[in-house]
Design a protein around this motif. Structure first.
Motif, mmCIF file in Angstrom:
data_model
loop_
_atom_site.group_PDB
_atom_site.id
_atom_site.type_symbol
_atom_site.label_atom_id
_atom_site.label_comp_id
_atom_site.label_asym_id
_atom_site.label_seq_id
_atom_site.Cartn_x
_atom_site.Cartn_y
_atom_site.Cartn_z
ATOM 1 N N TRP A 28 36.752 29.810 40.407
ATOM 2 C CA TRP A 28 37.959 29.241 39.806
ATOM 3 C C TRP A 28 37.817 27.734 39.614
ATOM 4 C CZ3 TRP A 28 41.236 29.523 36.427
ATOM 5 C CH2 TRP A 28 42.284 28.611 36.327
ATOM 6 N N ILE A 29 37.215 27.047 40.576
ATOM 7 C CA ILE A 29 37.004 25.611 40.436
ATOM 8 C C ILE A 29 36.146 25.325 39.205
ATOM 9 C CG2 ILE A 29 35.874 23.598 41.473
ATOM 10 C CD1 ILE A 29 36.706 24.769 44.226
ATOM 11 N N ILE A 30 35.080 26.090 39.036
ATOM 12 C CA ILE A 30 34.199 25.901 37.877
ATOM 13 C C ILE A 30 34.943 26.224 36.584
ATOM 14 C CG2 ILE A 30 32.141 26.815 36.715
ATOM 15 C CD1 ILE A 30 30.948 27.132 39.584
ATOM 16 N N PHE A 31 35.651 27.345 36.553
ATOM 17 C CA PHE A 31 36.406 27.714 35.351
ATOM 18 C C PHE A 31 37.421 26.635 34.987
ATOM 19 C CE2 PHE A 31 35.881 32.590 35.988
ATOM 20 C CZ PHE A 31 34.608 32.521 35.468
ATOM 21 N N PHE A 32 38.116 26.112 35.983
ATOM 22 C CA PHE A 32 39.138 25.094 35.712
ATOM 23 C C PHE A 32 38.501 23.799 35.210
ATOM 24 C CE2 PHE A 32 41.974 21.625 36.707
ATOM 25 C CZ PHE A 32 43.184 22.094 36.206
ATOM 26 N N CYS A 33 37.443 23.369 35.891
ATOM 27 C CA CYS A 33 36.819 22.085 35.532
ATOM 28 C C CYS A 33 36.183 22.116 34.145
ATOM 29 C CB CYS A 33 35.791 21.692 36.585
ATOM 30 S SG CYS A 33 36.554 21.167 38.138
ATOM 31 N N PHE A 34 35.735 23.289 33.705
ATOM 32 C CA PHE A 34 35.121 23.399 32.390
ATOM 33 C C PHE A 34 36.066 24.016 31.359
ATOM 34 C CE2 PHE A 34 31.371 22.999 35.120
ATOM 35 C CZ PHE A 34 30.712 21.972 34.458
ATOM 36 N N ASP A 35 37.357 24.015 31.655
ATOM 37 C CA ASP A 35 38.404 24.473 30.731
ATOM 38 C C ASP A 35 38.139 25.868 30.168
ATOM 39 O OD1 ASP A 35 39.890 22.095 30.982
ATOM 40 O OD2 ASP A 35 38.553 21.094 29.566
ATOM 41 N N ALA A 36 37.903 26.826 31.057
ATOM 42 C CA ALA A 36 37.696 28.205 30.618
ATOM 43 C C ALA A 36 38.974 28.756 29.988
ATOM 44 C CB ALA A 36 37.284 29.076 31.808
ATOM 45 N N ASN A 37 38.812 29.683 29.088
ATOM 46 C CA ASN A 37 39.927 30.308 28.379
ATOM 47 C C ASN A 37 40.734 31.160 29.349
ATOM 48 O OD1 ASN A 37 41.662 31.594 26.652
ATOM 49 N ND2 ASN A 37 40.076 32.773 25.596
ATOM 50 N N ARG A 38 41.946 30.751 29.661
ATOM 51 C CA ARG A 38 42.772 31.478 30.636
ATOM 52 C C ARG A 38 43.292 32.794 30.097
ATOM 53 N NH1 ARG A 38 46.027 27.024 34.170
ATOM 54 N NH2 ARG A 38 44.271 25.625 34.438
ATOM 55 N N ALA A 39 43.183 33.024 28.802
ATOM 56 C CA ALA A 39 43.588 34.301 28.225
ATOM 57 C C ALA A 39 42.527 35.373 28.452
ATOM 58 C CB ALA A 39 43.852 34.146 26.731
ATOM 59 N N ASN A 40 41.330 34.963 28.854
ATOM 60 C CA ASN A 40 40.261 35.903 29.152
ATOM 61 C C ASN A 40 40.607 36.679 30.420
ATOM 62 O OD1 ASN A 40 37.638 36.488 30.743
ATOM 63 N ND2 ASN A 40 36.948 36.247 28.622
ATOM 64 N N ASP A 41 40.345 37.979 30.415
ATOM 65 C CA ASP A 41 40.696 38.829 31.563
ATOM 66 C C ASP A 41 39.973 38.417 32.839
ATOM 67 O OD1 ASP A 41 42.479 40.319 30.097
ATOM 68 O OD2 ASP A 41 41.014 41.886 29.627
ATOM 69 N N LEU A 42 38.684 38.105 32.753
ATOM 70 C CA LEU A 42 37.928 37.697 33.939
ATOM 71 C C LEU A 42 38.483 36.405 34.515
ATOM 72 C CD1 LEU A 42 35.570 37.958 35.927
ATOM 73 C CD2 LEU A 42 34.181 36.692 34.272
ATOM 74 N N VAL A 43 38.720 35.438 33.659
ATOM 75 C CA VAL A 43 39.261 34.153 34.117
ATOM 76 C C VAL A 43 40.638 34.351 34.738
ATOM 77 C CG1 VAL A 43 39.978 31.839 33.401
ATOM 78 C CG2 VAL A 43 37.914 32.860 32.429
ATOM 79 N N GLY A 44 41.459 35.189 34.124
ATOM 80 C CA GLY A 44 42.785 35.467 34.677
ATOM 81 C C GLY A 44 42.716 36.134 36.040
ATOM 82 N N TRP A 45 41.795 37.089 36.185
ATOM 83 C CA TRP A 45 41.649 37.775 37.472
ATOM 84 C C TRP A 45 41.164 36.810 38.550
ATOM 85 C CZ3 TRP A 45 37.659 38.619 40.878
ATOM 86 C CH2 TRP A 45 37.929 39.524 41.902
ATOM 87 N N VAL A 46 40.175 35.980 38.201
ATOM 88 C CA VAL A 46 39.662 34.998 39.165
ATOM 89 C C VAL A 46 40.773 34.020 39.551
ATOM 90 C CG1 VAL A 46 38.048 33.075 39.469
ATOM 91 C CG2 VAL A 46 37.248 35.219 38.473
ATOM 92 N N HIS A 47 41.566 33.589 38.580
ATOM 93 C CA HIS A 47 42.664 32.656 38.870
ATOM 94 C C HIS A 47 43.693 33.294 39.802
ATOM 95 C CE1 HIS A 47 46.336 30.227 37.450
ATOM 96 N NE2 HIS A 47 45.709 29.563 38.384
ATOM 97 N N ASP A 48 44.097 34.522 39.502
ATOM 98 C CA ASP A 48 45.069 35.213 40.364
ATOM 99 C C ASP A 48 44.522 35.412 41.767
ATOM 100 O OD1 ASP A 48 46.816 35.317 38.233
ATOM 101 O OD2 ASP A 48 46.304 37.395 37.707
ATOM 102 N N SER A 49 43.262 35.815 41.865
ATOM 103 C CA SER A 49 42.641 36.036 43.175
ATOM 104 C C SER A 49 42.509 34.730 43.943
ATOM 105 C CB SER A 49 41.262 36.683 43.005
ATOM 106 O OG SER A 49 41.375 37.919 42.354
ATOM 107 N N ALA A 50 42.094 33.670 43.262
ATOM 108 C CA ALA A 50 41.956 32.366 43.910
ATOM 109 C C ALA A 50 43.315 31.845 44.380
ATOM 110 C CB ALA A 50 41.298 31.366 42.957
ATOM 111 N N ASN A 51 44.350 32.069 43.576
ATOM 112 C CA ASN A 51 45.689 31.661 44.009
ATOM 113 C C ASN A 51 46.105 32.385 45.276
ATOM 114 O OD1 ASN A 51 46.301 29.711 42.139
ATOM 115 N ND2 ASN A 51 47.244 31.141 40.713
ATOM 116 N N TRP A 52 45.794 33.660 45.354
ATOM 117 C CA TRP A 52 46.146 34.434 46.545
ATOM 118 C C TRP A 52 45.343 33.949 47.757
ATOM 119 C CZ3 TRP A 52 43.664 37.898 49.831
ATOM 120 C CH2 TRP A 52 44.511 38.590 50.696
ATOM 121 N N LEU A 53 44.042 33.736 47.568
ATOM 122 C CA LEU A 53 43.188 33.299 48.679
ATOM 123 C C LEU A 53 43.539 31.887 49.158
ATOM 124 C CD1 LEU A 53 39.761 34.635 47.385
ATOM 125 C CD2 LEU A 53 40.946 35.400 49.451
#
Length: 95
Positions: A28-53
């Protein structure tokens, strides 16, 4: 792999779980820092999981820079999970 994780199966499970949690947080840190597309399913799942963790540490640090805020607030739980898991696994291996 046996050398990295030790011999006790319980310790191996603890370490693998912590490694997976830390991997999700670092992704999630890498996705955020490199402005990954949050509409992508993988990025969304990683974001939700990282928020929970990282639920217990979100907004612990509030620097003005959003990238530093993400690195601090998601990197801290990753480090804590790894440190605690290694401490617990070490105790389990000695038992």
């Amino acid at each position: 792999m046996a050398r990295r994780y030790g011999g006790n199966p319980a310790a191996v499970i603890i370490l693998i779980a912590a490694d997976i949690a830390a991997l999700i947080l670092f992704l999630w840190i890498i996705f955020f820092c490199f402005d990954a597309n949050r509409a992508n399913d993988l990025v969304g799942w990683v974001h939700d999981s990282a928020n929970w963790l990282a639920g217990w540490s979100r907004d612990l640090f509030t620097p003005d820079n959003a990238k530093w805020r993400t690195i601090l607030n998601y990197g801290l739980p990753a480090a804590v999970y790894l440190l605690v898991a290694h401490a617990i696994a070490g105790r389990v291996n000695r038992a």
